[in-house]
Design a protein around this motif. Structure first.
Motif, short mmCIF file in Angstrom:
data_model
loop_
_atom_site.label_atom_id
_atom_site.label_comp_id
_atom_site.label_asym_id
_atom_site.label_seq_id
_atom_site.Cartn_x
_atom_site.Cartn_y
_atom_site.Cartn_z
N SER A 1 0.83 -1.21 0.00
CA SER A 1 0.00 0.00 0.00
C SER A 1 0.86 1.25 0.00
O SER A 1 0.59 2.21 -0.73
CB SER A 1 -0.90 0.05 1.23
OG SER A 1 -1.78 -1.03 1.23
N TRP A 2 1.91 1.23 0.84
CA TRP A 2 2.77 2.43 0.91
C TRP A 2 3.64 2.55 -0.32
O TRP A 2 3.94 3.65 -0.78
CB TRP A 2 3.59 2.42 2.19
CG TRP A 2 2.74 2.74 3.37
CD1 TRP A 2 2.11 1.84 4.18
CD2 TRP A 2 2.33 4.04 3.84
NE1 TRP A 2 1.35 2.49 5.12
CE2 TRP A 2 1.49 3.85 4.93
CE3 TRP A 2 2.62 5.34 3.42
CZ2 TRP A 2 0.91 4.92 5.63
CZ3 TRP A 2 2.05 6.39 4.12
CH2 TRP A 2 1.21 6.18 5.20
N ALA B 1 2.67 1.61 -3.31
CA ALA B 1 1.76 2.12 -4.33
C ALA B 1 1.51 3.61 -4.12
O ALA B 1 1.47 4.39 -5.07
CB ALA B 1 0.44 1.35 -4.30
N ARG B 2 1.39 4.01 -2.85
CA ARG B 2 1.10 5.41 -2.57
C ARG B 2 2.22 6.31 -3.09
O ARG B 2 1.95 7.39 -3.63
CB ARG B 2 0.93 5.62 -1.07
CG ARG B 2 0.43 7.00 -0.71
CD ARG B 2 0.09 7.05 0.77
NE ARG B 2 -0.66 8.22 1.11
CZ ARG B 2 -0.12 9.36 1.55
NH1 ARG B 2 1.18 9.45 1.66
NH2 ARG B 2 -0.88 10.37 1.86
N SER C 1 -4.64 3.10 -10.50
CA SER C 1 -4.63 3.86 -9.25
C SER C 1 -4.13 5.27 -9.50
O SER C 1 -4.71 6.25 -9.03
CB SER C 1 -3.70 3.24 -8.22
OG SER C 1 -4.08 1.96 -7.93
N ASP D 1 -7.05 8.69 2.38
CA ASP D 1 -6.25 7.78 3.21
C ASP D 1 -7.14 6.75 3.90
O ASP D 1 -6.79 5.59 4.03
CB ASP D 1 -5.48 8.57 4.27
CG ASP D 1 -4.22 9.20 3.69
OD1 ASP D 1 -3.92 8.91 2.52
OD2 ASP D 1 -3.56 9.97 4.40
N SER E 1 -9.51 4.58 1.02
CA SER E 1 -8.87 3.91 -0.10
C SER E 1 -8.31 2.56 0.34
O SER E 1 -7.87 1.76 -0.48
CB SER E 1 -7.73 4.77 -0.65
OG SER E 1 -6.71 4.87 0.31
N LEU F 1 -5.74 2.39 2.50
CA LEU F 1 -4.31 2.56 2.75
C LEU F 1 -3.95 2.11 4.17
O LEU F 1 -3.01 1.35 4.36
CB LEU F 1 -3.92 4.03 2.57
CG LEU F 1 -2.50 4.39 2.97
CD1 LEU F 1 -1.49 3.81 2.00
CD2 LEU F 1 -2.31 5.90 3.06
N SER G 1 -6.25 2.24 -3.60
CA SER G 1 -5.24 1.49 -2.86
C SER G 1 -5.63 0.04 -2.56
O SER G 1 -4.82 -0.86 -2.66
CB SER G 1 -4.95 2.22 -1.54
OG SER G 1 -3.91 1.61 -0.86
N SER H 1 -3.46 -3.56 -3.75
CA SER H 1 -2.84 -4.28 -2.64
C SER H 1 -3.44 -5.68 -2.48
O SER H 1 -2.72 -6.63 -2.17
CB SER H 1 -3.01 -3.50 -1.34
OG SER H 1 -2.44 -2.23 -1.46
#
Lengths: 261, 263
Positions: free
Chosen positions: B65-66, B68-69, B151, B184, B187, B189, B213, B217
């Motif tokens: 997730s992080w 992808a962020r 995304s 946040d 999504s 995350l 997100s 994931s």
């Protein structure tokens, strides 16, 4: 004495500008509240699936979170240094600050003051009262003073770390995105410190002492006797952290040359 | 087309210039994921699975997730708002390219930089210490790549939408911040959506946030399999297209009532 009078003059000026944009003030408060809600929802949803976090109950964790919001609100109101690099170094505002006969850090703190952030303490107090009453915690008359002392200590820790980060701009010409990332790390100080590996525990205690803004001081009010020695260390860590950052700042200002803009 | 590709390259190089960010970025990413790992270990507290996900899958979920962020996240909304306030947007509008299109490719340049120079090395570093589970099938990786691209498109479209709204409101710092927190939270995350109560999950079906997100994931942790992967990708693709309409309408309206406040 001079500094006190300057402080109140800035304060009066601040009130005037803020009351000019009332709608914006409301939206700002709402977005602060939402930032807090994100963490609260995380806790509530997680505790919908489990009852204990390494021996700590839902209400204890909520209490820690509520406590954290108070020093964080104080920090947010007075040490709004997020865009220090952008505003003061890149755009050259620092030159203006340095021509004035007043400590540069003090001036910037006053210029960037955001008193409405103090409202963020209100949800914190409500969460603490809610969790505290469910835990039927006992309070003494002197706990109010201990609370204030811990809040000041916690706010100084935050201030110290973020002032030190802002100081990097004096030494390196880099635009830094460390601050928002540091914000993420700061949130781990709110969880029971004993769940982490000892390396992380050490970092959160002695390197980036965010645990002193959340779990340690809150443990005192939760009657967790094994953490008392850490809890009472909070104001000391705050003072040390803040003093070091001011020294770094002054060293940085001496090196400052300006960008010529 | 060439000028857009060139802009991706320029943004990429701009990011490369700030090297101190790079090392600290990797370190902070690693600390972040490690802290989450211990937090989730405590939450699992010895249980073998929660909501159909094992602890290993959950750790991977958080790490991905992080990662992808870092790729999809950008500040296009703020950039547009700032250019409107400074009056720069007037100059941008007479240039021979689509303003919003150019903004989007700038975001892509930044995202590619963060993906390859920040989060992938960070992920590799973390995987040396933590039990992350990566899928063995090439198909999963391909689906994940496609999903990640979607995304980025959806996140950027939401940002462009918020940016264009600035044409009408002028001051909306608070709204932009509120939007970030909503994304946040909804999504997926900070928490897989399957952990939310049923009514909340149903409500979130009607918003584009989970496409940002949660879906990539879940694909990467192989919590989605077969038809679920396909449905997820279809949902993302649908939102990519649907969001184009409000942006188009608002953009046309905005250009008509553009007031350049000096600059």
């Amino acid at each position: 004495m001079f500094y006190v009078s300057v402080f109140f003059q800035y304060m009066a000026q601040y009130m005037k500008t803020k009351l000019q944009y009332r709608a914006d003030l409301f939206v700002e408060w709402l977005s602060d509240f939402m930032a807090q809600a994100v963490n609260l929802v995380f806790l509530l949803v997680v505790f919908g699936h489990t009852t204990l976090l390494h021996g700590w109950s839902r209400d204890e964790i909520l209490f820690i979170y509520g406590f954290f919001l108070v020093p964080y609100a104080v920090f947010g109101a007075f040490f709004n240094l997020w865009d220090f690099n952008e505003r003061y170094i890149v755009q050259g505002e620092m030159d203006r600050v340095l021509t004035r006969p007043l400590n540069s850090l003090f001036q910037i703190v006053l210029e960037r003051m955001e008193l409405e952030s103090l409202l963020g303490a209100v949800p914190g107090l409500i969460i603490m009262l809610y969790a505290g009453s469910r835990l039927s915690l006992s309070f003494h008359w002197y706990d109010v003073f201990v609370f204030i002392l811990f809040v000041i200590g916690g706010a100084l820790i935050y201030a110290g770390i973020f002032i030190s980060l802002a100081t990097i701009s004096f030494f390196a010409d880099a635009r830094t995105s460390i601050m928002p990332m540091m914000y993420n790390i700061s949130s781990y100080g709110r969880y029971p410190i004993d769940i982490y590996h000892r390396v992380i525990r050490y970092i959160l205690t002695w390197v980036l002492p965010f645990a002193f803004v959340g779990v340690y001081p809150a443990a005192y009010f939760l009657d967790k006797k094994e953490w008392y020695s850490y809890a009472f260390f909070t104001p000391v860590v705050g003072m040390v952290c803040f003093t070091v950052s001011v020294m770094l700042w002054n060293a940085g200002v001496r090196r400052y040359r300006g960008t010529g803009s | 087309m060439g000028k857009y590709v060139e802009m991706v390259r320029i943004r990429f190089l701009m990011m490369l210039a700030y090297r101190t960010n790079y090392y600290t970025g990797i370190l902070i990413y690693a600390i972040n994921i490690a802290a989450y790992y211990f937090l989730w270990s405590a939450i699992y507290g010895g249980k073998s699975s929660m909501q159909g996900m094992s602890l290993g899958q959950m750790t991977t979920y958080v790490a991905i997730s992080w990662l992808a962020r870092a790729f999809y996240f950008n500040n296009l909304d703020r950039e547009i708002a700032m250019e409107i306030r400074d009056g720069k947007v007037a100059v941008e509008l007479i240039r021979p390219y689509s303003y919003l299109g150019m903004k989007a490719v700038q975001g892509l340049g930044e995202g590619l930089f963060r993906l390859f120079f920040l989060s992938l090395p960070g992920l590799f570093f973390v995987s040396l210490f933590l039990p992350l589970q990566f899928p063995g099938h090439a198909k999963t990786w391909l689906s994940f790549g496609l999903s990640l691209l979607f995304s980025f498109i959806i996140f950027s479209e939401l940002n462009l939408l918020a940016g264009v709204v600035t044409f009408f409101t002028f001051r909306n710092e608070g709204l932009l911040r509120a939007k970030r927190f909503i994304i946040d939270l909804f999504s997926g995350l900070i928490l897989p959506l399957s952990f939310y109560p049923d009514w909340a999950q149903r409500a979130m079906m009607y918003f584009p946030f989970q496409a940002i997100s949660y879906i990539p994931s879940m694909i990467m942790t192989e919590s989605f399999k077969g038809a679920a992967v396909r449905d997820g990708l279809l949902l993302q693709a649908t939102w990519c297209i649907v969001l184009l309409f409000p942006i188009g309408w608002l953009w046309r309206a905005a250009k008509k009532r553009l007031v350049v406040q000096g600059g």
